[in-house]
Design a protein around this motif. Structure first.
Motif, short mmCIF file in Angstrom:
data_model
loop_
_atom_site.label_atom_id
_atom_site.label_comp_id
_atom_site.label_asym_id
_atom_site.label_seq_id
_atom_site.Cartn_x
_atom_site.Cartn_y
_atom_site.Cartn_z
N LYS A 4 26.65 56.56 85.45
CA LYS A 4 27.38 55.36 84.79
C LYS A 4 26.25 54.22 84.82
N TYR A 5 25.66 54.16 85.97
CA TYR A 5 24.52 53.04 85.84
C TYR A 5 23.15 53.60 86.17
N ARG A 6 22.75 54.59 85.51
CA ARG A 6 21.61 55.49 85.98
C ARG A 6 20.41 54.49 86.04
N SER A 7 19.98 53.98 85.04
CA SER A 7 18.85 52.95 85.17
C SER A 7 18.65 51.92 86.23
N GLY A 8 20.00 51.43 86.32
CA GLY A 8 20.10 50.43 87.32
C GLY A 8 20.14 51.03 88.68
N LEU A 9 20.57 52.03 88.90
CA LEU A 9 20.68 52.72 90.25
C LEU A 9 19.09 53.21 90.61
N PHE A 63 34.13 56.61 81.04
CA PHE A 63 34.41 56.19 79.56
C PHE A 63 33.28 55.66 78.76
N THR A 64 32.44 54.80 79.37
CA THR A 64 31.29 54.34 78.60
C THR A 64 30.35 55.29 78.37
N VAL A 65 30.17 56.39 79.37
CA VAL A 65 29.01 57.44 79.28
C VAL A 65 29.67 58.33 78.41
N ALA A 66 31.02 58.80 78.33
CA ALA A 66 31.70 59.80 77.76
C ALA A 66 31.65 59.25 76.08
N GLU A 67 31.73 58.10 75.85
CA GLU A 67 31.77 57.71 74.37
C GLU A 67 30.45 58.20 73.63
N GLY A 68 29.22 58.03 74.19
CA GLY A 68 28.06 58.78 73.58
C GLY A 68 28.07 60.09 73.22
N PHE A 69 28.73 60.83 74.38
CA PHE A 69 28.81 62.36 73.83
C PHE A 69 30.10 62.60 73.23
#
Length: 479
Positions: free
Chosen positions: A147-152, A208-214
Protein backbone atom coordinates in the motif's frame (compact mmCIF):
# COMPACT_ATOMS: atom_id res chain seq x y z
CA UNK A 1 9.83 45.43 41.03
CA UNK A 2 11.84 42.49 39.81
CA UNK A 3 9.13 40.10 40.99
CA UNK A 4 6.51 42.04 39.03
CA UNK A 5 8.66 41.90 35.90
CA UNK A 6 9.17 38.15 36.34
CA UNK A 7 5.43 37.64 36.84
CA UNK A 8 4.66 39.66 33.72
CA UNK A 9 7.20 37.71 31.66
CA UNK A 10 5.75 34.46 33.01
CA UNK A 11 2.23 35.43 31.94
CA UNK A 12 3.45 36.44 28.48
CA UNK A 13 5.23 33.08 28.12
CA UNK A 14 2.06 31.20 29.11
CA UNK A 15 0.04 33.22 26.59
CA UNK A 16 2.60 32.42 23.86
CA UNK A 17 2.31 28.72 24.58
CA UNK A 18 -1.50 28.78 24.64
CA UNK A 19 -1.45 30.71 21.37
CA UNK A 20 0.55 27.87 19.80
CA UNK A 21 -1.66 25.15 21.31
CA UNK A 22 -4.77 26.79 19.83
CA UNK A 23 -3.09 26.99 16.43
CA UNK A 24 -1.85 23.39 16.61
CA UNK A 25 -5.37 22.17 17.34
CA UNK A 26 -7.19 24.12 14.62
CA UNK A 27 -4.79 25.08 11.79
CA UNK A 28 -3.90 22.67 8.98
CA UNK A 29 -2.26 25.07 6.52
CA UNK A 30 -5.32 24.88 4.25
CA UNK A 31 -7.54 27.66 2.96
CA UNK A 32 -10.14 28.97 5.39
CA UNK A 33 -13.17 31.18 4.82
CA UNK A 34 -11.22 34.42 5.40
CA UNK A 35 -7.59 33.46 4.59
CA UNK A 36 -5.69 31.70 1.82
CA UNK A 37 -3.63 28.54 2.16
CA UNK A 38 -0.43 30.56 1.75
CA UNK A 39 -1.37 32.90 4.61
CA UNK A 40 -2.24 29.95 6.82
CA UNK A 41 1.04 28.15 6.09
CA UNK A 42 3.18 31.25 6.61
CA UNK A 43 1.50 32.09 9.91
CA UNK A 44 1.74 28.51 11.17
CA UNK A 45 5.40 28.15 10.16
CA UNK A 46 6.27 31.28 12.13
CA UNK A 47 4.54 29.95 15.25
CA UNK A 48 6.34 26.59 15.03
CA UNK A 49 9.71 28.31 14.67
CA UNK A 50 9.04 30.79 17.46
CA UNK A 51 7.77 28.28 20.04
CA UNK A 52 10.38 25.62 19.22
CA UNK A 53 13.16 28.18 19.65
CA UNK A 54 11.88 29.83 22.83
CA UNK A 55 9.89 27.10 24.61
CA UNK A 56 11.27 23.81 23.34
CA UNK A 57 10.10 21.81 26.37
CA UNK A 58 6.45 22.77 25.97
CA UNK A 59 6.77 22.57 22.19
CA UNK A 60 7.60 18.87 22.52
CA UNK A 61 4.94 18.40 25.24
CA UNK A 62 2.28 19.58 22.76
CA UNK A 63 2.59 16.11 21.17
CA UNK A 64 0.65 14.77 24.15
CA UNK A 65 -2.29 17.13 23.57
CA UNK A 66 -5.21 16.80 21.17
CA UNK A 67 -3.43 18.67 18.38
CA UNK A 68 -4.17 17.71 14.80
CA UNK A 69 -2.01 15.32 12.77
CA UNK A 70 -0.66 18.06 10.50
CA UNK A 71 0.91 19.93 13.39
CA UNK A 72 1.99 16.77 15.22
CA UNK A 73 4.00 15.79 12.15
CA UNK A 74 5.38 19.33 11.93
CA UNK A 75 6.52 19.25 15.56
CA UNK A 76 8.20 15.87 15.12
CA UNK A 77 10.00 17.00 11.97
CA UNK A 78 11.27 20.20 13.61
CA UNK A 79 12.40 18.40 16.77
CA UNK A 80 14.30 15.83 14.72
CA UNK A 81 15.85 18.49 12.48
CA UNK A 82 17.08 20.44 15.52
CA UNK A 83 18.17 17.51 17.69
CA UNK A 84 21.52 19.21 18.29
CA UNK A 85 19.81 22.03 20.19
CA UNK A 86 19.08 19.81 23.21
CA UNK A 87 20.69 17.00 25.16
CA UNK A 88 20.37 14.83 28.24
CA UNK A 89 16.95 14.16 29.84
CA UNK A 90 15.10 16.51 27.47
CA UNK A 91 16.34 14.61 24.43
CA UNK A 92 15.22 11.32 26.01
CA UNK A 93 11.77 12.74 26.78
CA UNK A 94 11.47 14.08 23.24
CA UNK A 95 12.35 10.67 21.84
CA UNK A 96 9.64 8.97 23.90
CA UNK A 97 7.03 11.57 22.94
CA UNK A 98 7.97 11.30 19.26
CA UNK A 99 7.73 7.50 19.32
CA UNK A 100 4.35 7.60 21.07
CA UNK A 101 2.91 10.18 18.67
CA UNK A 102 4.24 8.37 15.59
CA UNK A 103 2.39 5.26 16.75
CA UNK A 104 -0.85 7.27 16.82
CA UNK A 105 -0.43 8.95 13.41
CA UNK A 106 -1.89 7.49 10.19
CA UNK A 107 0.86 5.51 8.41
CA UNK A 108 0.64 7.53 5.19
CA UNK A 109 1.41 10.70 7.14
CA UNK A 110 4.35 9.03 8.87
CA UNK A 111 5.83 7.89 5.55
CA UNK A 112 5.37 11.44 4.24
CA UNK A 113 7.23 12.73 7.31
CA UNK A 114 10.08 10.27 6.76
CA UNK A 115 10.34 11.41 3.16
CA UNK A 116 10.55 15.05 4.30
CA UNK A 117 13.35 14.17 6.71
CA UNK A 118 15.21 12.41 3.93
CA UNK A 119 14.79 15.44 1.64
CA UNK A 120 16.11 17.67 4.42
CA UNK A 121 19.07 15.26 4.83
CA UNK A 122 18.29 14.63 8.49
CA UNK A 123 20.01 11.31 9.04
CA UNK A 124 21.50 11.32 12.54
CA UNK A 125 21.57 8.25 14.75
CA UNK A 126 18.45 9.18 16.72
CA UNK A 127 16.44 9.77 13.55
CA UNK A 128 17.44 6.38 12.13
CA UNK A 129 16.65 4.64 15.43
CA UNK A 130 13.20 6.23 15.72
CA UNK A 131 12.33 5.30 12.14
CA UNK A 132 13.61 1.72 12.51
CA UNK A 133 11.64 1.24 15.74
CA UNK A 134 8.45 2.50 14.09
CA UNK A 135 8.92 0.27 11.05
CA UNK A 136 9.62 -2.81 13.15
CA UNK A 137 6.51 -2.13 15.23
CA UNK A 138 4.24 -2.09 12.16
CA UNK A 139 1.67 -4.88 12.49
CA UNK A 140 2.01 -6.05 8.86
CA UNK A 141 5.00 -4.91 6.86
CA UNK A 142 3.70 -6.81 3.82
CA UNK A 143 0.58 -4.64 3.83
CA UNK A 144 2.75 -1.52 4.00
CA UNK A 145 5.04 -2.82 1.23
CA UNK A 146 2.02 -3.06 -1.08
CA UNK A 147 0.00 0.00 0.00
CA UNK A 148 2.84 2.42 0.81
CA UNK A 149 5.53 0.94 -1.41
CA UNK A 150 7.41 4.12 -2.31
CA UNK A 151 7.24 5.42 1.26
CA UNK A 152 8.54 2.20 2.78
CA UNK A 153 11.28 1.94 0.18
CA UNK A 154 12.45 5.51 0.85
CA UNK A 155 12.36 4.96 4.62
CA UNK A 156 14.29 1.70 4.34
CA UNK A 157 16.99 3.40 2.29
CA UNK A 158 17.15 6.36 4.64
CA UNK A 159 17.50 4.27 7.80
CA UNK A 160 19.67 1.56 6.20
CA UNK A 161 17.08 -0.99 7.33
CA UNK A 162 18.63 -4.44 6.84
CA UNK A 163 16.63 -6.99 4.87
CA UNK A 164 17.93 -10.47 5.44
CA UNK A 165 17.40 -11.30 9.10
CA UNK A 166 14.89 -13.94 8.02
CA UNK A 167 13.17 -15.40 4.98
CA UNK A 168 10.32 -12.87 5.04
CA UNK A 169 12.73 -9.95 5.52
CA UNK A 170 14.51 -11.03 2.37
CA UNK A 171 11.16 -11.12 0.60
CA UNK A 172 10.43 -7.53 1.54
CA UNK A 173 13.84 -6.51 0.25
CA UNK A 174 13.29 -8.31 -3.05
CA UNK A 175 9.79 -6.84 -3.43
CA UNK A 176 10.94 -3.28 -2.77
CA UNK A 177 14.31 -3.21 -4.48
CA UNK A 178 14.49 -6.23 -6.81
CA UNK A 179 11.02 -6.71 -8.34
CA UNK A 180 10.69 -9.71 -10.62
CA UNK A 181 13.39 -11.67 -8.84
CA UNK A 182 10.93 -14.14 -7.24
CA UNK A 183 8.25 -16.15 -8.97
CA UNK A 184 6.16 -16.27 -5.76
CA UNK A 185 6.13 -14.84 -2.23
CA UNK A 186 5.33 -16.40 1.13
CA UNK A 187 3.74 -13.17 2.37
CA UNK A 188 0.05 -13.13 1.35
CA UNK A 189 -0.05 -9.43 0.40
CA UNK A 190 3.11 -9.58 -1.68
CA UNK A 191 1.95 -12.66 -3.55
CA UNK A 192 -1.53 -11.22 -4.10
CA UNK A 193 0.09 -8.14 -5.64
CA UNK A 194 2.13 -10.36 -7.97
CA UNK A 195 -0.90 -12.41 -9.02
CA UNK A 196 -3.18 -9.38 -9.42
CA UNK A 197 -1.28 -8.45 -12.59
CA UNK A 198 -2.92 -11.34 -14.40
CA UNK A 199 -5.53 -12.85 -12.03
CA UNK A 200 -8.81 -11.06 -11.32
CA UNK A 201 -9.57 -12.86 -8.07
CA UNK A 202 -6.28 -11.72 -6.54
CA UNK A 203 -7.47 -8.10 -6.79
CA UNK A 204 -9.86 -8.69 -3.87
CA UNK A 205 -6.99 -9.76 -1.60
CA UNK A 206 -5.31 -6.34 -1.82
CA UNK A 207 -5.88 -3.08 0.11
CA UNK A 208 -8.62 -1.00 -1.49
CA UNK A 209 -6.46 1.83 -2.87
CA UNK A 210 -4.12 -0.67 -4.56
CA UNK A 211 -6.95 -2.88 -5.78
CA UNK A 212 -8.68 0.07 -7.49
CA UNK A 213 -5.91 0.38 -10.06
CA UNK A 214 -5.92 -3.33 -10.84
CA UNK A 215 -9.74 -3.35 -11.09
CA UNK A 216 -9.58 -0.63 -13.74
CA UNK A 217 -6.83 -2.52 -15.59
CA UNK A 218 -8.95 -5.70 -15.66
CA UNK A 219 -12.12 -3.80 -16.65
CA UNK A 220 -14.09 -4.88 -13.56
CA UNK A 221 -17.38 -2.94 -13.27
CA UNK A 222 -17.24 -0.38 -10.47
CA UNK A 223 -20.34 -1.67 -8.66
CA UNK A 224 -19.11 -5.27 -8.70
CA UNK A 225 -15.68 -4.23 -7.50
CA UNK A 226 -16.96 -2.10 -4.59
CA UNK A 227 -19.31 -4.85 -3.41
CA UNK A 228 -16.59 -7.52 -3.36
CA UNK A 229 -13.78 -5.33 -1.99
CA UNK A 230 -15.91 -3.99 0.89
CA UNK A 231 -14.34 -6.29 3.55
CA UNK A 232 -10.92 -4.78 2.69
CA UNK A 233 -12.06 -1.17 2.98
CA UNK A 234 -11.38 1.06 5.96
CA UNK A 235 -14.14 3.09 7.60
CA UNK A 236 -13.07 6.27 5.79
CA UNK A 237 -12.84 4.48 2.45
CA UNK A 238 -16.42 3.29 2.88
CA UNK A 239 -17.47 6.84 3.66
CA UNK A 240 -15.67 8.27 0.60
CA UNK A 241 -17.33 5.74 -1.71
CA UNK A 242 -20.79 6.28 -0.23
CA UNK A 243 -23.23 6.63 -3.12
CA UNK A 244 -21.05 4.51 -5.42
CA UNK A 245 -22.48 1.19 -4.41
CA UNK A 246 -21.50 0.94 -0.72
CA UNK A 247 -23.28 1.84 2.51
CA UNK A 248 -21.55 3.81 5.24
CA UNK A 249 -21.56 2.20 8.70
CA UNK A 250 -22.82 5.03 10.89
CA UNK A 251 -22.48 3.05 14.11
CA UNK A 252 -18.68 3.25 14.22
CA UNK A 253 -18.02 6.75 12.86
CA UNK A 254 -16.43 9.35 15.17
CA UNK A 255 -18.77 12.22 16.00
CA UNK A 256 -17.28 14.96 13.81
CA UNK A 257 -16.80 12.63 10.85
CA UNK A 258 -20.43 11.57 11.21
CA UNK A 259 -21.53 15.21 11.28
CA UNK A 260 -19.60 15.90 8.07
CA UNK A 261 -21.39 12.96 6.47
CA UNK A 262 -24.81 14.18 7.64
CA UNK A 263 -24.15 17.70 6.34
CA UNK A 264 -23.13 16.29 2.94
CA UNK A 265 -26.65 14.88 2.49
CA UNK A 266 -29.46 16.83 0.88
CA UNK A 267 -32.20 18.29 3.05
CA UNK A 268 -34.65 15.66 1.82
CA UNK A 269 -32.25 12.81 2.56
CA UNK A 270 -31.84 14.09 6.10
CA UNK A 271 -35.62 14.31 6.53
CA UNK A 272 -36.16 10.81 5.14
CA UNK A 273 -33.45 9.31 7.36
CA UNK A 274 -34.14 11.44 10.45
CA UNK A 275 -34.50 8.60 12.97
CA UNK A 276 -31.40 6.76 11.70
CA UNK A 277 -29.18 9.85 11.57
CA UNK A 278 -30.33 11.30 14.89
CA UNK A 279 -29.85 7.96 16.61
CA UNK A 280 -26.35 7.60 15.18
CA UNK A 281 -25.39 11.16 16.21
CA UNK A 282 -26.64 10.66 19.78
CA UNK A 283 -24.86 7.31 20.07
CA UNK A 284 -21.59 8.84 18.83
CA UNK A 285 -22.01 11.72 21.30
CA UNK A 286 -22.55 9.32 24.19
CA UNK A 287 -19.38 7.43 23.23
CA UNK A 288 -17.47 10.71 23.19
CA UNK A 289 -18.96 11.84 26.52
CA UNK A 290 -17.98 8.58 28.24
CA UNK A 291 -18.21 8.71 32.04
CA UNK A 292 -18.93 12.47 31.97
CA UNK A 293 -22.38 11.98 30.41
CA UNK A 294 -25.06 13.86 32.34
CA UNK A 295 -22.61 15.49 34.78
CA UNK A 296 -22.40 19.07 33.50
CA UNK A 297 -25.61 20.41 35.05
CA UNK A 298 -27.60 23.09 33.23
CA UNK A 299 -25.85 23.85 29.94
CA UNK A 300 -26.62 26.44 27.26
CA UNK A 301 -24.86 26.59 23.91
CA UNK A 302 -24.51 29.29 21.27
CA UNK A 303 -23.76 27.55 17.98
CA UNK A 304 -22.63 29.37 14.83
CA UNK A 305 -24.35 28.24 11.63
CA UNK A 306 -23.79 31.53 9.77
CA UNK A 307 -22.55 31.61 6.18
CA UNK A 308 -18.89 31.57 7.27
CA UNK A 309 -19.44 28.16 8.89
CA UNK A 310 -19.22 26.74 5.37
CA UNK A 311 -15.44 26.95 5.72
CA UNK A 312 -13.72 26.61 2.36
CA UNK A 313 -13.54 24.35 -0.66
CA UNK A 314 -10.90 22.19 1.03
CA UNK A 315 -12.49 22.26 4.49
CA UNK A 316 -16.09 22.15 3.38
CA UNK A 317 -18.60 22.64 6.20
CA UNK A 318 -15.96 21.78 8.80
CA UNK A 319 -16.84 24.63 11.23
CA UNK A 320 -20.53 23.75 10.95
CA UNK A 321 -19.77 20.06 11.55
CA UNK A 322 -17.91 20.99 14.74
CA UNK A 323 -20.90 23.06 15.89
CA UNK A 324 -23.33 20.23 15.11
CA UNK A 325 -21.15 17.68 16.87
CA UNK A 326 -20.78 20.00 19.87
CA UNK A 327 -24.57 20.31 20.03
CA UNK A 328 -25.07 16.57 20.39
CA UNK A 329 -22.09 16.16 22.74
CA UNK A 330 -23.29 18.95 25.04
CA UNK A 331 -26.74 17.39 25.01
CA UNK A 332 -25.12 14.16 26.25
CA UNK A 333 -22.93 15.91 28.85
CA UNK A 334 -25.67 18.12 30.28
CA UNK A 335 -28.30 17.41 32.89
CA UNK A 336 -30.52 19.90 31.06
CA UNK A 337 -29.63 21.61 27.81
CA UNK A 338 -30.68 24.52 25.58
CA UNK A 339 -29.21 25.20 22.12
CA UNK A 340 -29.22 28.63 20.44
CA UNK A 341 -28.19 28.58 16.76
CA UNK A 342 -27.20 31.94 15.30
CA UNK A 343 -29.69 31.49 12.45
CA UNK A 344 -32.50 30.77 14.92
CA UNK A 345 -32.77 27.19 13.62
CA UNK A 346 -34.80 24.84 15.78
CA UNK A 347 -33.92 21.60 14.00
CA UNK A 348 -30.21 20.75 14.33
CA UNK A 349 -30.41 17.98 11.74
CA UNK A 350 -31.31 20.50 9.02
CA UNK A 351 -28.78 23.26 9.78
CA UNK A 352 -26.89 24.79 6.87
CA UNK A 353 -24.36 27.62 6.47
CA UNK A 354 -26.58 30.66 6.10
CA UNK A 355 -26.94 34.31 7.10
CA UNK A 356 -25.02 36.72 9.36
CA UNK A 357 -23.49 36.00 12.80
CA UNK A 358 -25.67 37.54 15.56
CA UNK A 359 -23.59 35.85 18.26
CA UNK A 360 -24.22 38.62 20.79
CA UNK A 361 -27.99 38.34 20.47
CA UNK A 362 -27.88 34.58 20.94
CA UNK A 363 -25.63 34.97 24.00
CA UNK A 364 -28.27 37.24 25.54
CA UNK A 365 -30.89 34.54 24.86
CA UNK A 366 -28.68 31.86 26.42
CA UNK A 367 -27.82 33.86 29.57
CA UNK A 368 -31.46 34.71 30.21
CA UNK A 369 -31.89 31.32 31.93
CA UNK A 370 -28.66 31.62 34.04
CA UNK A 371 -27.14 28.25 33.07
CA UNK A 372 -24.32 26.59 35.00
CA UNK A 373 -22.26 26.53 31.79
CA UNK A 374 -22.37 28.52 28.59
CA UNK A 375 -20.40 27.09 25.68
CA UNK A 376 -20.00 29.22 22.55
CA UNK A 377 -18.94 27.49 19.32
CA UNK A 378 -18.04 30.20 16.82
CA UNK A 379 -15.28 31.45 14.54
CA UNK A 380 -15.25 34.65 16.61
CA UNK A 381 -16.72 36.95 13.96
CA UNK A 382 -19.71 38.72 15.50
CA UNK A 383 -21.23 41.03 12.89
CA UNK A 384 -24.90 41.52 13.60
CA UNK A 385 -24.21 44.03 15.12
CA UNK A 386 -20.40 43.99 15.31
CA UNK A 387 -18.93 43.75 18.80
CA UNK A 388 -22.17 43.01 20.66
CA UNK A 389 -21.00 39.59 21.85
CA UNK A 390 -17.86 40.98 23.48
CA UNK A 391 -19.78 43.76 25.21
CA UNK A 392 -22.49 41.40 26.47
CA UNK A 393 -19.89 39.03 27.90
CA UNK A 394 -17.93 41.90 29.47
CA UNK A 395 -20.97 43.32 31.24
CA UNK A 396 -22.15 39.87 32.30
CA UNK A 397 -18.79 38.97 33.80
CA UNK A 398 -18.03 42.33 35.50
CA UNK A 399 -21.48 43.57 36.54
CA UNK A 400 -24.05 40.76 36.55
CA UNK A 401 -22.02 37.67 37.43
CA UNK A 402 -18.74 38.72 39.11
CA UNK A 403 -18.86 35.57 41.27
CA UNK A 404 -18.73 33.43 38.11
CA UNK A 405 -21.79 31.35 38.90
CA UNK A 406 -22.00 30.70 35.15
CA UNK A 407 -18.90 29.25 33.54
CA UNK A 408 -18.42 30.69 30.04
CA UNK A 409 -16.09 29.11 27.46
CA UNK A 410 -15.63 29.94 23.78
CA UNK A 411 -14.31 27.22 21.47
CA UNK A 412 -13.26 28.25 17.96
CA UNK A 413 -12.78 25.82 15.03
CA UNK A 414 -11.04 28.35 12.74
CA UNK A 415 -7.44 29.56 12.92
CA UNK A 416 -6.97 33.30 12.28
CA UNK A 417 -3.73 33.56 10.24
CA UNK A 418 -3.44 37.33 10.76
CA UNK A 419 -3.75 37.10 14.55
CA UNK A 420 -1.63 33.93 14.97
CA UNK A 421 -4.44 32.50 17.10
CA UNK A 422 -8.11 31.66 17.06
CA UNK A 423 -10.20 34.83 17.12
CA UNK A 424 -11.58 35.79 20.56
CA UNK A 425 -14.93 37.37 21.36
CA UNK A 426 -13.55 39.22 24.41
CA UNK A 427 -10.37 39.00 26.53
CA UNK A 428 -12.40 38.20 29.65
CA UNK A 429 -13.73 34.87 28.35
CA UNK A 430 -11.37 31.92 27.82
CA UNK A 431 -11.06 30.76 24.22
CA UNK A 432 -9.68 27.44 23.00
CA UNK A 433 -9.18 26.14 19.49
CA UNK A 434 -11.12 23.03 18.49
CA UNK A 435 -10.90 20.73 15.49
CA UNK A 436 -13.03 17.74 16.48
CA UNK A 437 -16.21 18.12 18.52
CA UNK A 438 -15.39 14.98 20.52
CA UNK A 439 -12.42 16.84 22.08
CA UNK A 440 -14.64 19.55 23.52
CA UNK A 441 -14.61 18.29 27.13
CA UNK A 442 -10.79 18.17 27.21
CA UNK A 443 -10.50 21.59 25.58
CA UNK A 444 -12.73 23.18 28.21
CA UNK A 445 -10.02 22.11 30.67
CA UNK A 446 -7.32 23.81 28.55
CA UNK A 447 -9.48 26.93 28.23
CA UNK A 448 -9.16 27.59 31.96
CA UNK A 449 -5.56 28.58 31.29
CA UNK A 450 -6.55 31.14 28.67
CA UNK A 451 -7.96 33.88 30.90
CA UNK A 452 -4.69 35.82 31.08
CA UNK A 453 -3.86 34.96 34.71
CA UNK A 454 -2.05 31.64 34.33
CA UNK A 455 1.69 31.47 34.84
CA UNK A 456 3.96 29.27 32.76
CA UNK A 457 4.71 27.03 35.77
CA UNK A 458 1.02 26.12 36.15
CA UNK A 459 0.73 25.41 32.46
CA UNK A 460 3.94 23.37 32.50
CA UNK A 461 2.56 21.25 35.37
CA UNK A 462 -0.58 20.58 33.35
CA UNK A 463 1.48 19.62 30.30
CA UNK A 464 3.69 17.33 32.39
CA UNK A 465 0.59 15.55 33.65
CA UNK A 466 -0.78 15.14 30.13
CA UNK A 467 2.61 13.85 28.92
CA UNK A 468 2.68 11.24 31.68
CA UNK A 469 -0.82 10.04 30.79
CA UNK A 470 0.01 9.99 27.08
CA UNK A 471 3.22 7.98 27.51
CA UNK A 472 1.50 5.57 29.90
CA UNK A 473 -1.25 4.85 27.35
CA UNK A 474 1.39 4.28 24.69
CA UNK A 475 3.29 1.83 26.88
CA UNK A 476 0.10 -0.03 27.75
CA UNK A 477 -0.84 -0.26 24.08
CA UNK A 478 2.58 -1.60 23.14
CA UNK A 479 2.26 -4.56 25.52
Amino acid sequence: MADAAETSADLVAAEDVLLFVNAAITATGQREFRSTAGEQQLSLAFLHEYVCTNYRTVYAAALALDINDHNAAGIIERLMRTAGDTDGPQKLTEGRLIAARLAALPPQRVYRLFRALRTAKVNNRRTRAIQRDWLRARPDLGHDAVKYRSGLRAAARHTHLPFGAGALDEEYGDFLFRPGRRIRYEDAFLDAYRRAHYEREAVYELPFTVAEGFAARHGIPRGVFLERIAPRMTRLERLRTQGSGTTADLTVMPLTRLCLYVLSLTRQERVDRRAELTGALRAAALRAAGPHAGTWGRVAAVLDDSYSSYGSGVKRRRPLAVALGSHFLLEALAGSYRAHWTSGAGDPLLVRPWGPSPVGTRILDALEHSPDRLVIVSDGWDNAPPGLAGEVLRVWRTRLDPDRRTSVVHVNPVYDADGFDVRRLTPGVPTAGIRDAEDLAALVEIAQFAEGRTRLGELQAYLDRRCGQFLHRHQEGAR
